[in-house]
Scaffold this motif. Sequence first.
Motif, PDB file in Angstrom:
ATOM      1  N   LEU A   1     -65.094 -34.798  14.527  1.00 46.82           N
ATOM      2  CA  LEU A   1     -65.262 -35.070  13.217  1.00 46.82           C
ATOM      3  C   LEU A   1     -65.952 -33.881  12.599  1.00 46.82           C
ATOM      4  N   GLU A   2     -65.212 -33.448  11.450  1.00 49.17           N
ATOM      5  CA  GLU A   2     -65.633 -32.053  10.752  1.00 49.17           C
ATOM      6  C   GLU A   2     -66.063 -32.625   9.396  1.00 49.17           C
TER       7      GLU A   2
ATOM      8  N   GLY B   1     -61.813 -35.635   9.490  1.00 54.20           N
ATOM      9  CA  GLY B   1     -62.725 -34.922   8.571  1.00 54.20           C
ATOM     10  C   GLY B   1     -63.258 -35.932   7.475  1.00 54.20           C
ATOM     11  N   VAL B   2     -64.247 -35.401   7.039  1.00 50.04           N
ATOM     12  CA  VAL B   2     -64.816 -36.176   5.677  1.00 50.04           C
ATOM     13  C   VAL B   2     -64.929 -34.848   4.664  1.00 50.04           C
TER      14      VAL B   2
ATOM     15  N   MET C   1     -64.254 -15.744  13.347  1.00 54.00           N
ATOM     16  CA  MET C   1     -64.688 -17.140  13.805  1.00 54.00           C
ATOM     17  C   MET C   1     -64.051 -18.112  12.854  1.00 54.00           C
ATOM     18  N   SER C   2     -63.438 -19.339  13.769  1.00 54.71           N
ATOM     19  CA  SER C   2     -63.159 -20.488  12.998  1.00 54.71           C
ATOM     20  C   SER C   2     -64.484 -21.441  12.696  1.00 54.71           C
ATOM     21  N   GLN C   3     -64.356 -22.590  11.962  1.00 59.93           N
ATOM     22  CA  GLN C   3     -65.432 -23.451  11.734  1.00 59.93           C
ATOM     23  C   GLN C   3     -65.833 -24.033  12.953  1.00 59.93           C
ATOM     24  N   GLU C   4     -65.054 -24.310  13.850  1.00 58.06           N
ATOM     25  CA  GLU C   4     -65.660 -24.803  15.028  1.00 58.06           C
ATOM     26  C   GLU C   4     -66.490 -23.767  15.892  1.00 58.06           C
TER      27      GLU C   4
END
Length: 844
Positions: A216-217, A233-234, A810-813
């Motif tokens: 969950l992001e 996601g939210v 970098m990706s968000q994760e």
Amino acid sequence: MIKELTERVWEHESFHKEMQAFRSHHFEKKFFNSSNSTFDQESLRRLLQSAAILALSENNEHREAAYKIATSASESTNNIYPGVSSLLIVVLSRIGNFPALKYALEKFALSEDQLPVQLLAESSIRKEKNLATWGKESETLTDFQKQLWEELLTGSSIGISAPTSSGKSFILQAYARKLLSERTANNIAFLVPSRALINQVSGEVSKWVKHADTSLELITTPIPASTPLPERGVYVVTQERMQLLQAAHPELKFELMLIDEMQSIADGARGVLLSSVIDDALVRNENLQLLFAGPNIQDPGNVSRTFGRTSRTVYTDEAVVGQDIIFVDCRIDSPFCADLYLLTEGNKSPLGSINSDEPLLDHQSKLTNIALTLGRGSQSLVYALGPKECEDLAFGLADTEKSKPTPYIRELSDFIKEAIHPNYQLSESVLGGVGFHYGRLPALVRKAIEDAFSHGELNYLVTTSTLLYGVNLPAKNLFLHKPQKGKDKPISSNDFWNLAGRAGRLGKEFTGNIFLIDYDDWANKPMEGNRDLEVQPSLENQIIDQTHELIDYINDPDRAPNRNNNDELENTFVKLARDHLEGRLDATLDRLGMPKNSPERSLLADSVSNSLKNSSIDRGALLASPTVSVHRQQALFERLEKSLKKYGPEGIIPKHPLHKHAYNSYVAVIKRCHGEILKIPKEDKSHTYYSMMAIRWMKGTPLPQIIDDNLKYKKKIGKNSNISTVIRETLTEIETGLRFKYVRLFSCYNAVLELVLKKYGMKELLPSIPTIPMYLEVGACSPTMISFIGLGLSRYTSEKLNRFARRTGMSQEEARNWIVHQNIDAMNLPNASIEEIKRTVAIN
């Protein structure tokens, strides 16, 4: 029987006389320290008995009276009659105000166990009735919260109206958590009307998202088409950011969409865009649950009919914190004096007079000196008419005998200097215990000011109409003098009561004070109007009520546009054009209630159809650029065709912000947009200024440097602007210029550019078009910095972290994992950034 009993009490004339007298007595003690005055014991006993009876009523007016009697009596007589506070437990339990009950138990060191067995049993049953559970958590809810919770569980679309601090946001987020934890929803959206609310809502959501499962992001920014969306996601975004997300990701769909501050659907061009993104979400998932929420809305469930939905309505006008209105009438014959009156039961009851150490002569002196006189000893909000007045009022409030600033405040002052500018007035005013707050402030500075006020480090906060849009800044006192919303526009009744809801802090006091200065001289009398707003979506208003104006607009390709904002009808034109291309125009007009056989409907449909007959603009361009009319997009298309033939693709594809020729590229792009979209005369040179501003902003250049560069530029062109003016102008140019107008222009440019390249067989060049609209929206172009921002961090903090990070892509994760493995406390970061990181990312 109970109804008859409560009506007998309410209809008794002596009850109202005694209540009015007691309330006046309570406020005289509060404001004038008349500690020796007492109130007739027998009258007080009758009032308390009446309060216990009225608390059983279903009539909100009765319940409010019970609340005010019980809380006032407890605060003013508890030291004389200790048993009064026990009755307060009974009253609060009966009206279901459990947040106030929790505060009362702490404030007066009480226990429900001290109640007689019968009353204790009654209270326990009442609590059990209002208990709700989600996952491993449970909470005793207010009556309104319990009603809302049960309606949410039906899965129906719902319209919700409740005052500020009613606890609706808590319930809505609890429901979102329930759906996500049970895997009955993968994607949930919170649509909010401003970036300030993105920061506030995402801050609340991040507290539970960061402890959820790793899939969950939290998403607060647009995500380019080349970047995959998270599995679950939210999304907490404005309608503009949602539009960018939907355009880039056709597969994105939601199971739940919550529209916060639902009255913004009537906000002209932005309201039309909000309707459009909701429509898109429903096309992608017809089972989408829609929740519309706002304060003081008349029939809130009615809005969803324009989306073909029948919604339930959950409505309350009962606040969990009371508000008291006090009139402050300045004397004409004695400029140092003002008379106070309490509004009680519709009457003005005199309380006494106050003396100011400075004369009360004009708008600013009245607000400043009355706030200083009546606000000492508790926290106060002062309503200003704009950013400059915010600064001026804050300067006046802070220009008193200053106490020694705490280390917290000194660190806050230093942070503001670093985040905005060393000479920014806010860094000085906080040293005097005064802050100011308006929408153009950088997100982290706004949050730092809000936190300082919430922690009691600031005594006064001067703020603009950001208070009207859900920004949660309650205080004990609110001071108003001829308030306006926008230039020369007195606030409406609905806006007034929304403002009034900011007086009183849940869990810190029972009531708040609203001071109305010289109310008789106000241009309008907002208390006399309807406090509930009837919301008509702008899309419906323009299609049904402004049909002929809309038809004329569509049929006039040469109309000069509004240079600074969308034309009111522009978004509606594009929405209808796209519906026509998708075969949905009839369905849209049906939903909005336009009669099938009306001549106006035929004229409107023909106008939309004709506007597209000889146009090169397709559905994809309208989806990507919903805020620029078909005619202007076509004009830009033709301009780009000519430029392509003259300069080749290199001459029309924008450069990446880091490219050495980015400036010349943006000068050409913005000049084309100015000429074809905004119809700005050729002699205007503002495209050169905004090209350089855009590059600095997208590169992540710190704000103080941008401000200094602007100051040098203005001096160079002979404009003698002081630093305060330049700071305000720069903040405005970033927020309403780069992040609104130029996001809109570059979105249109890129969409039309794609059409041109496709037409001439250059489809392979499409991936080389940089996502300038997103870079402008977030103020960054480094993938790593964008990922930090995507986690919910501010641009300021993200830029700081970007300097530490070795990897630029970098990706968000990956960005989250990188942060988790750092010793944040050991980094050279301001406390505001450290707290933001800990608040947003799952680290201790």
